[in-house]
Design a protein around this motif. Structure first.
Motif, PDB file in Angstrom:
ATOM      1  N   GLN A   1       0.827  -1.208   0.000  1.00  0.00           N
ATOM      2  CA  GLN A   1       0.000   0.000   0.000  1.00  0.00           C
ATOM      3  C   GLN A   1       0.866   1.265   0.000  1.00  0.00           C
ATOM      4  O   GLN A   1       0.603   2.211  -0.748  1.00  0.00           O
ATOM      5  CB  GLN A   1      -0.863  -0.051   1.261  1.00  0.00           C
ATOM      6  CG  GLN A   1      -2.073   0.833   1.234  1.00  0.00           C
ATOM      7  CD  GLN A   1      -2.840   0.744   2.535  1.00  0.00           C
ATOM      8  OE1 GLN A   1      -2.301   0.310   3.563  1.00  0.00           O
ATOM      9  NE2 GLN A   1      -4.090   1.146   2.499  1.00  0.00           N
TER      10      GLN A   1
ATOM     11  N   LEU B   1       1.184   4.127  -2.810  1.00  0.00           N
ATOM     12  CA  LEU B   1       0.951   5.531  -2.470  1.00  0.00           C
ATOM     13  C   LEU B   1       2.110   6.392  -2.995  1.00  0.00           C
ATOM     14  O   LEU B   1       1.892   7.432  -3.621  1.00  0.00           O
ATOM     15  CB  LEU B   1       0.806   5.689  -0.954  1.00  0.00           C
ATOM     16  CG  LEU B   1       0.573   7.119  -0.456  1.00  0.00           C
ATOM     17  CD1 LEU B   1      -0.724   7.676  -1.032  1.00  0.00           C
ATOM     18  CD2 LEU B   1       0.531   7.177   1.058  1.00  0.00           C
TER      19      LEU B   1
ATOM     20  N   HIS C   1      -6.442   1.359  -8.324  1.00  0.00           N
ATOM     21  CA  HIS C   1      -6.326   2.735  -7.857  1.00  0.00           C
ATOM     22  C   HIS C   1      -5.088   3.396  -8.429  1.00  0.00           C
ATOM     23  O   HIS C   1      -5.111   4.552  -8.833  1.00  0.00           O
ATOM     24  CB  HIS C   1      -6.246   2.772  -6.323  1.00  0.00           C
ATOM     25  CG  HIS C   1      -7.581   2.816  -5.677  1.00  0.00           C
ATOM     26  ND1 HIS C   1      -8.161   1.724  -5.100  1.00  0.00           N
ATOM     27  CD2 HIS C   1      -8.470   3.816  -5.546  1.00  0.00           C
ATOM     28  CE1 HIS C   1      -9.349   2.053  -4.624  1.00  0.00           C
ATOM     29  NE2 HIS C   1      -9.567   3.321  -4.880  1.00  0.00           N
TER      30      HIS C   1
ATOM     31  N   ASN D   1      -5.017   6.624 -10.629  1.00  0.00           N
ATOM     32  CA  ASN D   1      -4.375   7.825 -10.103  1.00  0.00           C
ATOM     33  C   ASN D   1      -3.312   8.366 -11.031  1.00  0.00           C
ATOM     34  O   ASN D   1      -3.143   9.572 -11.158  1.00  0.00           O
ATOM     35  CB  ASN D   1      -3.752   7.540  -8.736  1.00  0.00           C
ATOM     36  CG  ASN D   1      -4.777   7.614  -7.628  1.00  0.00           C
ATOM     37  OD1 ASN D   1      -5.757   8.352  -7.747  1.00  0.00           O
ATOM     38  ND2 ASN D   1      -4.587   6.844  -6.584  1.00  0.00           N
TER      39      ASN D   1
ATOM     40  N   PHE E   1      -5.275   6.998   2.130  1.00  0.00           N
ATOM     41  CA  PHE E   1      -5.979   5.735   1.900  1.00  0.00           C
ATOM     42  C   PHE E   1      -7.491   5.920   1.987  1.00  0.00           C
ATOM     43  O   PHE E   1      -8.245   5.365   1.186  1.00  0.00           O
ATOM     44  CB  PHE E   1      -5.541   4.677   2.930  1.00  0.00           C
ATOM     45  CG  PHE E   1      -4.074   4.332   2.850  1.00  0.00           C
ATOM     46  CD1 PHE E   1      -3.401   4.434   1.634  1.00  0.00           C
ATOM     47  CD2 PHE E   1      -3.364   3.908   3.972  1.00  0.00           C
ATOM     48  CE1 PHE E   1      -2.047   4.129   1.550  1.00  0.00           C
ATOM     49  CE2 PHE E   1      -2.011   3.599   3.885  1.00  0.00           C
ATOM     50  CZ  PHE E   1      -1.349   3.711   2.677  1.00  0.00           C
TER      51      PHE E   1
ATOM     52  N   ASP F   1      -8.684   7.619  -1.112  1.00  0.00           N
ATOM     53  CA  ASP F   1      -8.689   6.695  -2.245  1.00  0.00           C
ATOM     54  C   ASP F   1      -9.873   5.743  -2.199  1.00  0.00           C
ATOM     55  O   ASP F   1     -10.402   5.346  -3.235  1.00  0.00           O
ATOM     56  CB  ASP F   1      -7.397   5.874  -2.260  1.00  0.00           C
ATOM     57  CG  ASP F   1      -6.270   6.626  -2.946  1.00  0.00           C
ATOM     58  OD1 ASP F   1      -6.570   7.647  -3.591  1.00  0.00           O
ATOM     59  OD2 ASP F   1      -5.107   6.206  -2.840  1.00  0.00           O
ATOM     60  N   GLU F   2     -10.252   5.385  -0.993  1.00  0.00           N
ATOM     61  CA  GLU F   2     -11.382   4.462  -0.874  1.00  0.00           C
ATOM     62  C   GLU F   2     -12.681   5.185  -1.256  1.00  0.00           C
ATOM     63  O   GLU F   2     -13.583   4.579  -1.815  1.00  0.00           O
ATOM     64  CB  GLU F   2     -11.444   3.961   0.575  1.00  0.00           C
ATOM     65  CG  GLU F   2     -12.075   2.608   0.757  1.00  0.00           C
ATOM     66  CD  GLU F   2     -11.413   1.518  -0.070  1.00  0.00           C
ATOM     67  OE1 GLU F   2     -12.161   0.812  -0.766  1.00  0.00           O
ATOM     68  OE2 GLU F   2     -10.168   1.374  -0.011  1.00  0.00           O
TER      69      GLU F   2
ATOM     70  N   LEU G   1     -12.948   8.302  -3.166  1.00  0.00           N
ATOM     71  CA  LEU G   1     -12.935   8.837  -4.533  1.00  0.00           C
ATOM     72  C   LEU G   1     -11.944   8.052  -5.376  1.00  0.00           C
ATOM     73  O   LEU G   1     -10.881   7.683  -4.894  1.00  0.00           O
ATOM     74  CB  LEU G   1     -12.493  10.307  -4.543  1.00  0.00           C
ATOM     75  CG  LEU G   1     -13.319  11.333  -3.797  1.00  0.00           C
ATOM     76  CD1 LEU G   1     -12.681  12.710  -3.934  1.00  0.00           C
ATOM     77  CD2 LEU G   1     -14.728  11.372  -4.331  1.00  0.00           C
TER      78      LEU G   1
END
Lengths: 950, 153
Positions: A92, A96, A133, A137, B111, B114-115, B117
């Protein structure tokens, strides 16, 4: 040491963050950061392999340093390594770091692709979501290239968990927005494509989860907004029942706005009103329900006085679009006092700005004077940030709604007086152009600028306008001894020394014009020009002007001087540069009113011709605001200036540019392109469509060039070609293929042109032309234009040369009534040999010289090529200069299989006729008699070239 | 939504999320410009701004400003509520969230965002579901003692 640290405590990170916070100065902070960077660098470079936790911690520290605003030039590899960790938290943090630090073009993306791929195929939903994600992103083209194929698979796979599907759908949407060309591929496209809209996905996500259905007593506000937004992507439904239900929904939303609130919390009213505003946007988008539009306007009217600033702001904004609907324009106007009050009393400049925008949007002839006056008075205290825009708006409104031009001149001079610094060149150029082009205002303008220049401290822009106008029209007020030539000159010259070089240069030109207008000022002015400060001025431009003007005035005779210094000719009319400037400043926001401008300007242009009485009358008449707006809605071309009579002899389509065919589809096929293959097919304020076409045998290729005339992009630009009625595909095939620079890109940037190629195959004869429908959004408004494509049967003509004997032999053979079409028509302008010849050649036939014994007549021959048959055609045009001859009745056609063709040809020769008459010499009442005879051959596939006659 | 910024009353950036790729230099420029513009506004002013060709929606919660840039056709009020929902999520997760929580647990703030949007669109509007996902992720964490045994830098 702070207590806050949730989940996994990375103590080292917390210590570091608190160290940074304890730094007393920027220098101390930088020192601490550098120390940390050195530490991390040595750890990463050290021999000992770091464990996952340490790696995670150090990467996190780097991230924190980056977020403080420092550059990070290492650690990327360690972050990439974290991606392949099996531990969720390490992975994670890796993701990020990548999504925060990696720019779309970074080299790093290639390195992480592999890790992302592994996670996508891991079947571990949390890993999959992390990867999705990250893709969304970063959202770059490289990402799309790598994963656009994989994500739809995940989206449609039966065993994908809902939460992963949600992420996959939004991720795909993101890639689609960034690189639409890369996403639509593969056999599952059709299964995915209806999910592509974000709105859809929210639908499914919301429907699977009802537990958090209401938000502060408002049911599903996000979903409602998305759905209302989605509906704005479509035209109003045609099905009456569906439409009825929609209207009912919209009414319900409007009704709910009147109900007492279920909670005093601002969240409740925000969510409720978010839906209301979205519903109003949809009502405006449909623009077909007067009742709803007026109700929407009333609702917004209530908000105009609401205590919440946000609501006042949004109501003003939303009303701007309502003002451009013919149904609600009047309703919006009733709020004028409130809006003016907002302009005067709102404490927030952004709200005042909205009020000014709305005043601009609701302005029409009935309230122009009031609105312009209010804007002028607001300008005196307006915020500096919006002054220039206000000046442009006042200038545009004053010009657009000027019924008498003295008001216009007063307004612009007031503008210069109040906000001279913000009056750009465009504005004062424009006032001069208009004064020069309109002789009814010149005397008034001269008098007014003369008075304005009396002020001891007047703005330099006033001196420019004054100098120019007195130099041209000072003679109109010279009769009054208070403004005699010398008084005028002295007044101007008293300002000279305070002005900048360009203004001085302009004044010198005004002086030499004075010498021509008023010989009595010659000596005085020559003396000024001769002075050292002019003739030896260090500025080259000024010196040159002084020297040349002095010489000119002493050498040239009065006649020569009068010719050289003649009054300026009218300026050619083009789009106001002020408008262009405002568009540039404002973007799509200023759109709604600008569209109208063209019309008004058209009228002004007409008036620009000196003595154009009719045009002046037109600009003085007050068209009802609703008809104005109607013109705007349908995007129909504005009443352009009358075609310049007889300017072009041979170019039969000289009219095409100035009076393009109307946008309405029920219009007859444009006769303009019967004889011509290239030109402007359509033009309005937004869009120009150029056309280039070529035909060979029964095939044709048409190039359409869509030019965006605005500085704002068109979005959702789509074009469709359809064949109406009998045309269907079995008669004429039109296969359009858009060749954008970026394929399938539905955006047309401001000023850009996109090209479309349409391949055409003529299968058999036809009458109706195929239809071209163009849809796009400009600003908020959907533009919908339907045009007939200029495909006529004669495009498939092959010219045939033949000798006289041959021609007449065939002519006689074709004597059956159904083989002949005759048409007698009046040449409305006259007949010019060259024009007629050009038209006939343009028709596609061969023009046969020396065939007809009567040299006045024209004969032509050609074969129309279709896929299944050929039609041989002989044509004879007999001009009849003797007027008043009663034309013989045209032959009637029986319904045979040749009828359709006869009709087609007939209608086309008929449509050629008006365009045959565009010549400049006007003889009264002449007639043209066209006889066409034809025979039809059915193509025999076995014997190419041979044919059998019917 | 094109981006979201969180910054303090002193103009310190606390969180930045970009949904449309921008060069680093441009990001800094945009941030500087917006922070300055928003901080200069008075409390009673409206929450919306026209900025370049975007609409800026902002709201202040205690010492923090939440600021979103949305596109022309996006809905301002619903964006305000997106901000509010995010604040609620932070509040619930941290328990009466304050600026310090976001400073020290910036990664958690990311985090949660992100969850909630994805790619600038609301992915999960249910508060419960977002928090459930975050808590599940927390559970996936390795036992804490593993970390305490590791020396700090």
């Amino acid at each position: 040491m702070p207590a806050v640290s949730k989940g996994d405590g990375m103590r080292g990170l917390a210590v570091f963050i608190s160290d940074i916070r304890n730094c007393k100065s920027k220098e101390a902070e930088i020192k601490r950061i550098n120390k940390e960077l050195a530490n991390i660098r040595s750890k990463f470079k050290g021999d000992k392999a770091l464990d996952g936790y340490s790696k995670k911690k150090y990467v996190c520290k780097l991230l924190f340093i980056f977020l403080l605003g420092h550059d990070i030039d290492f650690g990327h590899m360690e972050a990439v390594n974290l991606l392949s960790s099996n531990k969720y938290t390490e992975k994670q943090i890796g993701y990020l770091f990548i999504s925060v630090l990696v720019n779309s073009n970074s080299e790093l993306i290639r390195l992480i692709n592999n890790a992302i791929k592994n996670d996508l195929s891991s079947r571990n939903p949390t890993f999959m979501c992390l990867a999705l994600h990250c893709i969304a992103n970063v959202g770059s083209r490289e990402m799309a290239e790598a994963f656009a194929g994989e994500i739809p698979r995940i989206l449609v796979a039966g065993d994908t968990m809902d939460s992963v599907k949600q992420s996959a759908a939004l991720c795909l949407l993101r890639l689609y927005k960034a690189s639409p060309d890369l996403v639509l591929m593969g056999e599952w496209t059709s299964r995915v494509v209806h999910l592509l809209n974000d709105q859809h996905m929210i639908v499914s996500s919301a429907s699977t989860d009802l537990q958090d259905y209401t938000y502060y007593f408002v049911p599903a506000p996000w979903l409602s907004c998305k759905l209302l937004r989605l509906l704005q992507c479509y035209p109003p439904p045609e099905d009456g029942a569906v439409k009825g239900r929609l209207v009912e929904c919209l009414e319900t939303i409007l009704n709910k706005a009147q109900e007492p609130p279920k909670s005093k919390k601002v969240q409740h009213s925000n969510a409720k009103n978010a839906i209301l505003f979205e519903a109003i946007s949809l009502i405006i988008h449909y623009d077909s329900e007067p009742n709803l539009l007026v109700r929407a306007c009333n609702q917004l009217g209530q908000f105009l006085q609401h205590r919440e600033t946000n609501l006042r702001y949004l109501a003003l904004e939303s009303m701007c679009t309502l003002a451009s609907s013919e149904f609600s324009h009047e309703a919006v106007k009733t709020h004028i006092e409130t809006v003016i009050n907002a302009l005067k009393t709102e404490r927030d400049v952004s709200v005042r700005q909205r009020a000014a925008d709305l005043l601009y949007a609701m302005c029409d002839r009935s309230n122009a004077k009031q609105i312009v006056a209010e804007m002028l008075s607001y300008l005196e205290t307006a915020d500096y940030s919006i002054r220039e825009e206000m000046v442009l708006k006042v200038a545009i409104l004053a010009e657009k709604y000027a019924v008498d031009y003295s008001w216009y001149v007063d307004t612009i001079l007031n503008l210069i007086r109040i906000a001279g610094d913000y009056v750009s060149e465009e504005v004062w150029y424009r006032v001069i152009q208009i004064v020069i082009n309109r002789d009814d205002v010149q005397g008034y303008a001269a008098k007014t600028v003369f008075e304005a220049l009396q002020a001891p401290a007047c703005h330099e822009n006033m001196v420019k306008v004054g100098g120019y106008i007195l130099g041209e029209f000072g003679n109109l007020i010279a009769g009054d001894p208070r403004s005699s030539p010398l008084v005028q000159f002295n007044l101007l010259h008293s300002k000279f020394h305070l002005c900048s070089v360009p203004t001085r240069a302009l004044l010198l030109s005004a002086y030499i014009k004075f010498i021509n207008l008023f010989p009595e000022t010659k000596a005085t002015i020559q003396e000024v020009l001769r002075s050292d400060s002019q003739i030896r001025n260090s500025d080259v431009e000024l010196q040159q002007r002084a020297v040349e003007y002095l010489k000119l005035s002493s050498i040239a005779s009065t006649d020569v001087l009068a010719t050289v210094l003649e009054e300026m000719p009218p300026f050619p009319e083009r789009e106001s540069s002020i408008l262009a400037k405002l568009k540039k400043k404002k973007g799509p926001g200023a759109v709604s009113v600008e569209l109208e401008d063209g019309k008004e300007r058209g009228e002004l242009n007409g008036g620009a011709d000196r003595g154009g009485e009719a045009a002046i009358a037109a600009s003085n008449s007050t068209p009802s605001p609703s008809s104005d707006l109607l013109g705007l809605r349908s995007a129909a071309p504005v009443g352009g200036p009358a075609p310049s009579a007889g300017s072009l002899l041979v170019d039969v389509f000289s009219e095409a540019g100035s009076a393009p065919p109307s946008a309405a589809s029920e219009d007859p096929a444009p006769p303009l392109f019967v004889c011509k293959n290239n030109g402007v097919l359509f033009e309005n304020q937004l869009l120009q469509i150029g056309i280039k076409s070529e035909y060979r045998q029964n095939l044709g290729r048409m190039y359409l060039f869509y030019g965006n005339k605005t500085s704002v992009q068109f979005v959702s630009f789509t074009t469709t070609v359809s064949c109406p009625g009998e045309l269907q595909s079995h008669i004429l095939k039109c296969i359009p293929s858009l060749t954008h620079t970026k394929p399938v890109e539905p955006l047309v940037e401001g000023g850009a042109q996109v090209q479309q190629v349409i391949n055409i195959e003529c299968l058999t004869d036809f009458v109706d032309a195929p239809l071209l429908n163009i849809k796009f959004r400009y600003g908020g408004a959907l533009q919908n234009i339907t045009l007939k494509l200029p495909v006529t049967i004669n495009k498939f003509f092959q010219p045939t040369e033949m000798a006289a004997a041959d021609f007449f032999q065939r002519w006689k053979q074709l004597s059956q009534p159904q083989q002949e079409a005759q048409k007698i028509f009046k040449a409305s302008h006259g007949m010019d040999t060259e024009v007629l010849k050009a038209k006939l050649l343009g028709l596609g036939t061969a023009l046969l010289e020396n065939v007809d014994p009567n040299p006045e007549n024209y004969v032509c021959a050609g074969v129309i090529q279709t896929k299944i048959q050929q039609v041989g055609c002989l044509l004879r045009l007999e001009p009849n200069a003797q007027a008043q001859v009663a034309p013989p009745p045209p032959p009637t056609h029986t319904h045979t299989h040749t009828h359709l063709c006869a009709h087609a040809l007939d209608s086309h020769t008929a449509s050629v006729c008006p365009s045959l008459c565009g010549s400049h010499c006007i003889t009264h009442c002449t007639h043209l008699h066209v006889i066409t005879r034809y025979c039809i051959y059915v193509k025999d596939p076995h014997r190419v070239g041979s044919s059998k006659s019917h | 939504m094109q981006f979201m910024l969180l910054f303090s009353r002193q103009g310190k950036l606390r969180l930045q999320k970009w949904y449309v790729p921008q060069a680093d230099k441009e990001k800094k420029k945009i941030t500087r410009e917006l922070v300055q513009t928003v901080l200069a506004r008075k409390p009673k002013m409206c929450s919306f701004l026209e900025w370049r060709d975007l609409k800026v929606v902002y709201k202040r919660y205690a010492s923090l400003y939440f600021c979103c840039a949305i596109e022309d056709q996006d809905n301002e009020l619903i964006t305000l509520e997106i901000i509010h929902r995010y604040v609620e999520l932070l509040d619930k997760y941290f328990g009466s969230v304050c600026e310090l929580d976001i400073i020290f647990n910036f990664e958690k703030a990311y985090f949660i965002l992100d969850e909630f949007l994805l790619g600038g669109e609301a992915q999960e509007t249910s508060k419960k579901n977002v928090l459930k996902a975050i808590e599940q992720a927390d559970l996936l964490q390795e036992p804490r003692h593993e970390y305490f045994n590791v020396p700090v830098y």
